[in-house]
Design an enzyme around this catalytic site. Sequence first.
Site, PDB file in Angstrom:
ATOM      1  N   LYS A  45       4.279   4.076   8.530  1.00 14.55           N
ATOM      2  CA  LYS A  45       5.118   3.267   7.633  1.00 14.55           C
ATOM      3  C   LYS A  45       4.640   3.267   6.184  1.00 14.55           C
ATOM      4  O   LYS A  45       5.443   3.207   5.264  1.00 14.55           O
ATOM      5  CB  LYS A  45       5.228   1.841   8.153  1.00 14.55           C
ATOM      6  CG  LYS A  45       6.096   1.747   9.403  1.00 14.55           C
ATOM      7  CD  LYS A  45       6.523   0.330   9.698  1.00 14.55           C
ATOM      8  CE  LYS A  45       7.628   0.278  10.733  1.00 14.55           C
ATOM      9  NZ  LYS A  45       7.185   0.695  12.092  1.00 14.55           N
ATOM     10  N   SER A  59       3.111   8.373  16.158  1.00 15.19           N
ATOM     11  CA  SER A  59       3.509   7.553  15.001  1.00 15.19           C
ATOM     12  C   SER A  59       2.604   6.364  14.710  1.00 15.19           C
ATOM     13  O   SER A  59       2.548   5.903  13.574  1.00 15.19           O
ATOM     14  CB  SER A  59       4.954   7.070  15.194  1.00 15.19           C
ATOM     15  OG  SER A  59       5.063   6.295  16.370  1.00 15.19           O
ATOM     16  N   GLU A 110      12.407  -6.865   4.519  1.00 11.89           N
ATOM     17  CA  GLU A 110      12.500  -7.687   5.717  1.00 11.89           C
ATOM     18  C   GLU A 110      11.660  -7.021   6.795  1.00 11.89           C
ATOM     19  O   GLU A 110      11.324  -5.842   6.691  1.00 11.89           O
ATOM     20  CB  GLU A 110      13.959  -7.854   6.102  1.00 11.89           C
ATOM     21  CG  GLU A 110      14.659  -6.757   6.852  1.00 11.89           C
ATOM     22  CD  GLU A 110      14.401  -5.336   6.462  1.00 11.89           C
ATOM     23  OE1 GLU A 110      13.860  -4.643   7.347  1.00 11.89           O
ATOM     24  OE2 GLU A 110      14.710  -4.885   5.361  1.00 11.89           O
TER      25      GLU A 110
END
Length: 389
Positions: free
Chosen positions: A83, A372, A105
């Site tokens: 991320k 990931s 968010e």
Amino acid sequence: MRGRYGRFGGRYVSEVLIHVLEELEEAFERIYPTPEFQQEFHHLLRTYAGRPTPLYYARRLSERTGLKIYLKREDLVTGGSHKLNNSLGQALLAKRMGKRRIITETAAGQHGLSAAMAGNVVGLEVEIFMGVKDMERQASNVKRMRLLGAKVTPVTTGTGVLKDAVSDTLREWAKTSRTTHYLMGSAVGPAPFPEIVATFQSVIGEELRRQILEFEGRLPDAIVACGSGGSNAIGAFRPFLSDSDVRLYFIEGGGESLDADNSAAAFVLGRPGVLHGALMQIMQDEDGQIKPSKTRAAGLNYPGRGPEISYLCETGRVKPGYAFDREVFEAVKTTAECEGLIPALETAHAIAYVLNHPEEFDRGELVVINFSGRGDKDLDAIMRYFYED
Ligand SMILES: *Cc1c(COP(=O)(O)O)cnc(C)c1O
């Protein structure tokens, strides 16, 4: 057409936001290619995020499956997942656009954390909108975000979960866009967000391509990635889209079963519709109402699939698949025992698919799994599954 992937994507938003999105698109196209931006982005990826991440040959998983499996180690990025690649890129872009604040968010808190980190590195105020229910469920990530100095604002509208937080953040952005950037966390939302996020995450696939050519002297037979919005998958896939010999697999959350109240398998159970400003594949009922998705992996629990992934699955370039929760927990254990690595529940979907679908792979094939994220955040859920359920 710009901002479209086949029929998917687009900009289904209010008049006010159209203008803001056009400004963002113009700024991204102007700033991103400049040597100054590239230099600063790649410098931060190297020295702060920890890139390039290794491509690891998983010998014991390979022996177990009869394949040659490599893991692209995004779990080693600072924060524990892919991320931050996108958050750093967008925070830098916002700074260069003259913004002083980012808003976003978050559901599980992983994206909120990466946005707070990136905001601090670049020097921007950070405000995170989070459904009240999610704040209760993810109390420790709320503490982390607050420790980093981010403002965490509870969202009480709707049912107090992610999709309500997205709507609130879009509303806040429409009011404050002059000073504020909305840091979108996945390859979703109105154009140009899917393109921006995919571009920043493509660093995964670019490294992976160089690394596999160096180790094996050829491209992989298949790349397998988990996803919901699809940012880690599209980041890994992008540099291979025109290599038709490289098969691409996108694995979503099967949940407990394919019963639509127990699953997040939007490519099996959903159909195209508009959500959060874009046309994409979404979980919805006959009346077009969004159906809540359900999986134990918080990061896969979004009812929509990004427009580019939706398009690539529709054209057949990417093959969608899913893994059930029980297969996912078993894959966590197998990976831990074979390789000494605890994958995130999201990541374990991709691993579970490879372990449970021998019919998809020929013996000895070269398969890259996009690893990931790491599973520390999921430890309680993993322990509960094996020792209490
Ligand atoms: C958030 C997350 C995902 C899902 O996000 P995408 O945008 O679909 O890639 C997958 N894996 C991990 C570890 C995550 O934290």
